[in-house]
Structures are given as structure tokens and as C-alpha cells.
Design an enzyme around this catalytic site. Structure first.
Site, PDB file in Angstrom:
ATOM      1  N   ARG A  80       0.794  -1.220   0.000  1.00 36.48           N
ATOM      2  CA  ARG A  80       0.000   0.000   0.000  1.00 36.48           C
ATOM      3  C   ARG A  80       0.829   1.274   0.000  1.00 36.48           C
ATOM      4  NH1 ARG A  80      -2.680  -3.545   1.456  1.00 36.48           N
ATOM      5  NH2 ARG A  80      -0.878  -3.965   2.721  1.00 36.48           N
ATOM      6  N   THR A  81       1.807   1.338   0.911  1.00 33.99           N
ATOM      7  CA  THR A  81       2.524   2.611   1.049  1.00 33.99           C
ATOM      8  C   THR A  81       3.249   2.948  -0.245  1.00 33.99           C
ATOM      9  OG1 THR A  81       2.755   2.087   3.382  1.00 33.99           O
ATOM     10  CG2 THR A  81       4.087   3.897   2.556  1.00 33.99           C
ATOM     11  N   LYS A 108      26.428  -3.364  -2.963  1.00 32.86           N
ATOM     12  CA  LYS A 108      27.890  -3.236  -3.148  1.00 32.86           C
ATOM     13  C   LYS A 108      28.526  -2.514  -1.971  1.00 32.86           C
ATOM     14  CE  LYS A 108      27.493  -2.588  -8.170  1.00 32.86           C
ATOM     15  NZ  LYS A 108      27.741  -1.565  -9.210  1.00 32.86           N
ATOM     16  N   ARG A 129      11.555   4.012   3.438  1.00 34.55           N
ATOM     17  CA  ARG A 129      11.193   3.004   4.450  1.00 34.55           C
ATOM     18  C   ARG A 129      12.453   2.223   4.770  1.00 34.55           C
ATOM     19  NH1 ARG A 129       6.121  -1.038   4.257  1.00 34.55           N
ATOM     20  NH2 ARG A 129       5.167   0.888   4.990  1.00 34.55           N
ATOM     21  N   HIS A 157       5.135   5.317  11.676  1.00 32.98           N
ATOM     22  CA  HIS A 157       4.642   5.273  10.301  1.00 32.98           C
ATOM     23  C   HIS A 157       3.699   6.472  10.142  1.00 32.98           C
ATOM     24  CE1 HIS A 157       3.295   4.066   6.467  1.00 32.98           C
ATOM     25  NE2 HIS A 157       3.289   2.749   6.629  1.00 32.98           N
TER      26      HIS A 157
END
Ligand code: NCD
Length: 321
Positions: A80-81, A108, A129, A157
């Protein structure tokens, strides 16, 4: 014969929205914690959200962010986000650049700071996130563009909490005087932590129902208690609590945060909302969940008009034709 077609959309087509955005209290700022937002910011954001919802419902795409590019960097899974930021940016006329961790130079050995310094040269804002709770602050410290926190470990959140508060307001008409019951993983559920913080601006009763090992972090519980908002704390979801709730907010048990898988297996299905639980609920109340859902709400409940977890992800919510 004259062609009948929809005229091209311009920000000038929606003068109220343009005027609201010109006064934005958040312009150019990072959004790292819900603590940054008080009633003036919330009122403004919700006014913008209502105008955008109406405009998008009518026109499908508006051009208020034409020429802007949003970077999306997700170091944890998201449905969703990530897709809602992506779709929203396109609906308001902007574009997106998505950096998937598995293809990034993180593999890397590139540091988060260097990734942000680099991506920040190409975009106008970055949605981030990350599984480390300090990552959004570290990113903001070096970023040339605003950072929006889309979830930092189990801590916060903010954008889901904004949607949740907006949904409560739209569905029930107010937040004042409501009884809000949080159910499930209150220890790791970051959406719960951010929403509880937002609720400090309102006169509410907060009930906390969770298996003992998944209790809300004690400092957050203490803050709710100090504000005089704490109602029932229970290891179960008693029928009495269900019958008194205006909002029941369920969460998934956050498997990825557990170090002890045996404990996860023990608690994962401990609190479930099914039609027999919903029988005790008021006719005017809402059942919420930030999604993704596992077994904490059974699928039969999805048809219940009080279940708003799928409805709230749609930009065309109540009262909009
Ligand atoms: C939540 C999250 O990622 O914190 N979902 C969301 O973003 N809407 C909830 C979860 O993962 O259980």
C-alpha cells in the site's frame, strides 16, 4: 461537428487547492515523525486531502505537481505505502523514480547516506522506508531534498497514521469523545505508535488489547495514561470492550521483528476478529487495519459495512460521487 472533450487540467482549474498549497506549513520540510504535526498542520493536510480527493474523483489526473519527481526508496516490503505514493504522485501530475534495494548499490556496500546524497540530486523529495529506526534521521541529515518517513522499523509510520486519522474523521464525523481500541501487536506495530501520538490532540479513550509479550512499549502506554486517555488494558478482546468501541484497530503480528520464532508461533493468532466478535460491536463504529492482514481479521468480516480497511485505501471514499 464540435468535438466534446475534457479540457486539459491545470493547477488553475482548482483554485482552492492551489491557494491551500501556497500556504502549506510543510513545504520544503522533512516529515520524519508524527510529533512534528499539530492541529494547524492536520487541519491543513486534511483540507488538502479533501480537495484532492474531489478533484481526482472528477478529473482522474490534476497537474499540481507537474514537473516534480518523487524518489521512492524502500528497504522493507510494501504494497500500500509504495503503490499509493506512486499512484498519488502520478494522479497529481508528477513522476516517480523507484529504487529497489535488491538492485541498488547497497548490495555493493554503499551507505544509506551516499544513496540519499545521490538520489537526492535527481528528485524533488524522497519517500524512505527502512528497518533501522534511526535511518530517516540519518537520511535527513545529508539529504538535499525533503525526506518522508514511510516506516522506520517498529517506531513510526506517520503517513499511515495520517490516513487513519483522516478515515476516522470522515467515517465517524469527529475524533472527539471516541473510544478507540487497538488490538494485536502493539509492541512492534508502528502504525499504532504513530496514531496514538496523533490522538493526543483529541479527547479520546484508548483501550489496548494485546498478548502480554506484545504490549505497547511502556513509555508510550505511560504517555497515554498521563494524558488521562487510558481505558482498558487486556490480554484479550472482551465483548464489553468491543461493545463500547467506536473504532477497533487491528494489527498484524510483525513476524519480521521477532528474534524468537517459537514466541511468534505462540502469539501469532492470539487475537482474532470474526463475525461473532463483530456481533457485539455498535452499528455505528469502524473496524480498521493498516494491512497487510494475516489471520487477525477473518475474510467473512470484509463484507461488513463497518470494515473500512479496503475502503480507506481508495481515493474515492464516502460522500464522493
Ligand atoms: C504496515 C507497515 O508496514 O507498518 N502497513 C502499511 O504500511 N500500511 C503494517 C504492517 O506491516 O503490518
Amino acid at each position: 461537428m464540435a468535438m466534446s472533450s475534457t479540457p486539459p487540467t491545470q493547477s488553475g482549474d482548482i483554485p482552492i487547492l492551489t491557494a491551500l498549497l501556497a500556504k502549506s506549513l510543510l513545504k520544503g520540510k522533512h516529515l520524519l515523525s508524527i510529533q512534528q504535526l499539530g492541529p494547524p498542520e492536520l487541519d491543513q493536510l486534511f483540507a488538502v486531502a479533501r480537495e484532492m480527493r474531489a478533484a481526482i474523483t472528477q478529473k482522474r489526473v490534476i497537474k499540481i505537481l507537474e514537473g516534480k519527481v518523487l524518489g521512492e526508496i524502500f528497504y522493507e516490503p510494501s504494497t500500500r505505502t509504495s503503490t499509493s505514493f506512486d499512484a498519488a504522485m502520478k494522479r497529481v501530475g508528477g513522476q516517480t523514480v523507484i529504487l529497489n534495494e535488491s538492485y541498488s548499490s547497497t548490495k555493493k556496500g554503499e551507505s544509506l547516506e551516499d544513496t540519499i546524497r545521490t538520489v537526492g540530486q535527481y528528485v524533488d523529495a524522497i519517500v524512505l522506508r527502512h528497518p533501522n529506526e534511526n535511518a530517516v534521521d540519518d537520511a535527513a541529515a545529508v539529504s538535499p531534498v525533503p525526506i518522508i518517513n514511510a516506516g522506520n522499523a517498529a517506531k513510526e509510520h506517520p503517513t499511515q497514521a495520517l490516513l487513519d486519522l483522516f478515515t476516522i474523521t470522515e467515517e465517524l464525523g469527529t475524533v472527539e469523545g471516541l473510544t478507540i481500541t487497538f488490538v494485536g501487536d502493539l509492541k512492534y506495530g508502528r502504525t499504532v505508535h504513530s496514531l496514538c501520538e496523533l490522538l493526543k490532540h483529541y479527547r479520546v479513550t484508548v483501550n489496548l488489547c494485546s498478548p502480554p509479550s506484545l504490549d505497547m512499549p511502556s513509555e508510550l502506554t505511560q504517555q497515554i495514561r498521563d494524558r488521562g486517555q487510558l481505558g482498558v488494558m487486556s490480554a484479550e478482546l472482551p465483548a464489553q470492550v468491543v461493545s463500547e468501541s467506536d473504532v477497533i484497530y487491528c494489527t498484524r503480528v510483525q513476524k519480521e521483528r521477532f528474534t524468537d520464532m517459537e514466541l511468534y508461533e505462540k502469539v501469532k493468532d492470539s487475537l482474532t476478529v470474526n463475525p461473532s466478535v463483530m456481533k457485539h460491536a455498535k452499528s455505528k463504529m469502524i473496524l480498521m487495519h493498516p494491512l497487510p492482514r494475516n489471520r487477525e481479521i477473518t475474510p467473512e468480516v470484509d463484507q461488513d459495512p463497518r470494515a473500512v480497511y479496503f475502503k480507506q485505501v481508495s481515493p474515492q471514499v464516502k460522500n464522493v460521487v
